[in-house]
Design an enzyme around this catalytic site. Structure first.
Site, short mmCIF file in Angstrom:
data_model
loop_
_atom_site.label_atom_id
_atom_site.label_comp_id
_atom_site.label_asym_id
_atom_site.label_seq_id
_atom_site.Cartn_x
_atom_site.Cartn_y
_atom_site.Cartn_z
N LYS A 201 34.33 -18.30 37.95
CA LYS A 201 33.17 -19.02 38.45
C LYS A 201 32.41 -19.60 37.27
CE LYS A 201 31.03 -20.41 42.11
NZ LYS A 201 31.71 -21.28 43.06
N SER A 406 33.84 -23.73 47.24
CA SER A 406 32.72 -22.80 47.20
C SER A 406 31.99 -22.80 48.55
CB SER A 406 31.79 -23.16 46.05
OG SER A 406 31.16 -22.00 45.54
#
Length: 613
Positions: A201, A406
């Site tokens: 991430k 996401s």
């Protein structure tokens, strides 16, 4: 004095009324001039359909205030966005239309498009060519995105009279190069406290590093390499050149340019990427032989916008009693509350889904997603509204466009079916939170904050204080909880174990073809495939497509149209005066989402790397 003030007030009121009346008069005159001087388009019995997109190709246009556009000095530019659906509709209708005998690609004003949209348009061009009608591409030069479409033409031409700095076919490859701010933040003594879950991430790396981490480089090379291979295979196939020649063109461009006498256009022809250099008159002569011309005038042609105006019904005819498949677009960053077109508001999109859920004639919902994510709260609001539709027996099918990563994947995760293009950017299953503190920065200039509170968390949300350790542990645990929620949703929706989802999650980005292998999507397909799947799941054989979107009120629509027409006329009359500041535009663009996120310690599901391609 009182009489004087009343006189001043009367003068101001009169001036205001006079200005309003004058503005209204200018608008009326501008509209009258536009109507009287405009020539109504027509379709000749034999014509060429010109596909000339401008700006960025998108799923949904952003709302642009015409007054702001006028005051910015950018009214001389072409439209900043073109709808993918408009381009597809024109190409498909042109293939059926006996009056359309050729298709021309004029891509000179196209500035960008996600790879998946280019793929869809490429497939549409292949279908058009199956009718036997030729497709030609002509332009001063081709950027990478422009050339992907141009390569599908039967003949690719370059304007021999063009001498732009990077003419010919200029291919740079794909890459993601975020801007990093750690050293600048250190100098300013601003601390961004980061809470993230997911090894890959990387959205928060600009705050904590000055370069891309090795893990991010490894993951990004993977999905970018996958996209580039699709691009390469397409060009090699469409242009019938060897892989080795294409690789040399993209990696040894300077050497090949020297071998071609430093002539970029000659190099494009010698390499097989372009068929011929021709003048505009020469290209026009070729089209005159195919579609004809009015006397010695230009060849018969019509732009796709005018073509759609003439071929589409002015008002869509919808049978109120017919079964319907609702199509709802989710385009842009996911934000809380109500948002205009071009961004996804949690309340806005949930409201559109509820309209479909409450409509008894709607039997299924297709959600077209083009989003890098955003707010976790808004994402869950949207997903839960889709789940309510499913609970009422209305299947939900997701069609992923350029990106559904996401938060864009969060809202898709529990759909009945998910379709994507091979080059759709998806995954990025992870989350992050950021919380800035300014105490050190303010201390350096002599500004301090101090006080007392009643609990261990008193004052913890004050950025002028150091990060409260209780708040720090709270945010860490909240991040872990949200990530686990994400994992569980994906496991439930895609019929995978949480352990398996965790393995392929960790914030890592995948392409659509990779996501299919991993089980994150159900199939490769277009929005039409998604609609057909939704109808099958709903067990309806006859249906109409109902597009549900946020609409302007009649008053807003009329004002917007009037202002667009009048301000464009005024601008053209005033000359092309514009001042632009492009030097900081990229940094400003990349900082904007971070500044928005740092306003409060919200939970974010966003793929920043998806923006940088």
């Amino acid at each position: 004095m009182l009489r004087f003030l009343r006189g001043v007030g009367g003068f101001v009121t009169a001036a205001k009324n006079t200005t309003t009346n004058l503005l209204f008069l200018v608008i009326v005159i501008a509209i009258a001039v536009a109507i009287l001087t405009s020539e109504k388009p027509r379709i000749a019995d034999s014509t060429a359909l010109v596909i000339d997109p401008s700006g960025v190709i998108v799923e949904q246009k952003q709302v642009i205030d015409p007054v702001s556009k006028f005051l910015s000095g950018n009214y001389q530019d072409h439209e900043p966005e073109t709808l993918l659906s408009d381009l597809q509709a024109a190409i498909e209708e042109g293939a059926r239309d006996k009056r359309v005998n050729a298709l021309i690609l004029d891509l000179s004003n196209m500035t960008g498009a996600p790879m998946s949209m280019l793929q869809e348009l490429g497939n549409d061009l292949r279908e058009f060519k199956l009718t036997g009608k030729p497709v030609y591409a002509f332009g001063p030069g081709y950027s990478q995105g422009q050339y992907f479409l141009a390569a599908h033409a039967d003949q690719v031409y370059l304007d021999e009279n063009n001498f732009s700095a990077l003419g010919g076919v200029f291919l740079t490859g794909l890459g993601t190069y975020p801007t990093y701010f750690k050293s600048a933040l250190d100098k300013l003594k601003i601390r961004f406290h980061v809470f993230r879950v997911g090894e890959y991430k990387s959205a928060v790396e600009p705050f904590i590093r000055d370069d891309m981490s090795d893990a991010s480089k490894t993951a990004n090379r993977d999905w970018i390499g996958n996209l580039w291979q699709v691009y390469t295979n397409t060009i090699v196939s469409e242009r019938d050149i060897s892989q080795a020649d294409f690789d040399r063109y993209t990696n040894e461009y300077d050497v090949l340019l020297g071998e071609s006498g430093n002539d970029a256009m000659a190099l494009a022809v010698n390499s097989g990427l372009v068929d011929e250099l021709v003048s505009r008159d020469g290209f026009a002569a070729t089209l005159k032989d195919i579609v004809g011309a009015d006397g010695n005038k230009d060849y018969h042609r019509i732009g796709f916008r005018d073509y759609l105006t003439l071929t589409r019904p002015a008002i869509p005819v919808i049978n109120p009693a017919a079964n319907k498949i609702a199509v709802i677009r989710a385009k842009g960053t996911i934000l809380d509350g109500e948002q205009p077109a071009g961004e996804i508001g949690g309340d806005t999109l949930a409201g559109l889904i509820k309209r479909a859920r409450d409509d008894k004639t709607v039997k299924a919902v297709v959600l077209r997603v083009d989003s890098p994510g955003g707010s976790a709260a808004a994402s869950e609001l949207i997903r839960s509204e889709l789940e309510l539709a499913q609970a009422e027996g209305k299947p939900v099918v997701v069609s992923m466009s350029g990106a559904a990563a996401s938060g864009g994947y969060w809202i898709s995760a529990t759909a009945n079916k998910i379709f994507a293009q091979p080059t759709t950017i998806t995954g990025s299953i992870g989350m992050f939170m950021i919380f800035p503190t300014l105490d050190e920065a303010l201390d350096s200039i002599g500004v301090h904050s101090d006080g007392v509170g009643t609990t261990a968390l008193s004052g913890s949300m004050n950025p002028m204080q150091p990060l409260n350790p209780v708040l720090e542990r709270t945010l860490e645990r909240t991040a872990l909880h949200t990530y686990q929620k994400f994992i569980d949703l994906v496991a439930k929706g895609r019929d995978l174990t949480p352990e398996r989802v965790d393995e392929i999650a960790q914030g890592r980005i995948w392409t659509g073809s990779q996501a299919l292998e991993l089980g994150l999507i159900d199939g490769i397909g277009t929005i039409d495939d998604a609609v057909q799947s939704a109808a099958l799941l709903a067990d309806v054989s006859e249906y109409e497509i109902l597009v549900i979107e946020k609409e302007l009120s009649p008053r807003e629509r009329i004002i917007n149209q009037l202002m667009n027409v009048s301000l464009e006329t005024i601008y053209r009359a005033s000359g092309d005066i514009a001042i632009t500041f492009d030097g900081l535009s990229r940094i400003s663009t990349e900082l904007r989402p971070f500044l928005r996120m740092s306003q409060s310690p919200g939970i974010y599901l966003e793929c920043i790397a998806c923006r940088a391609l």
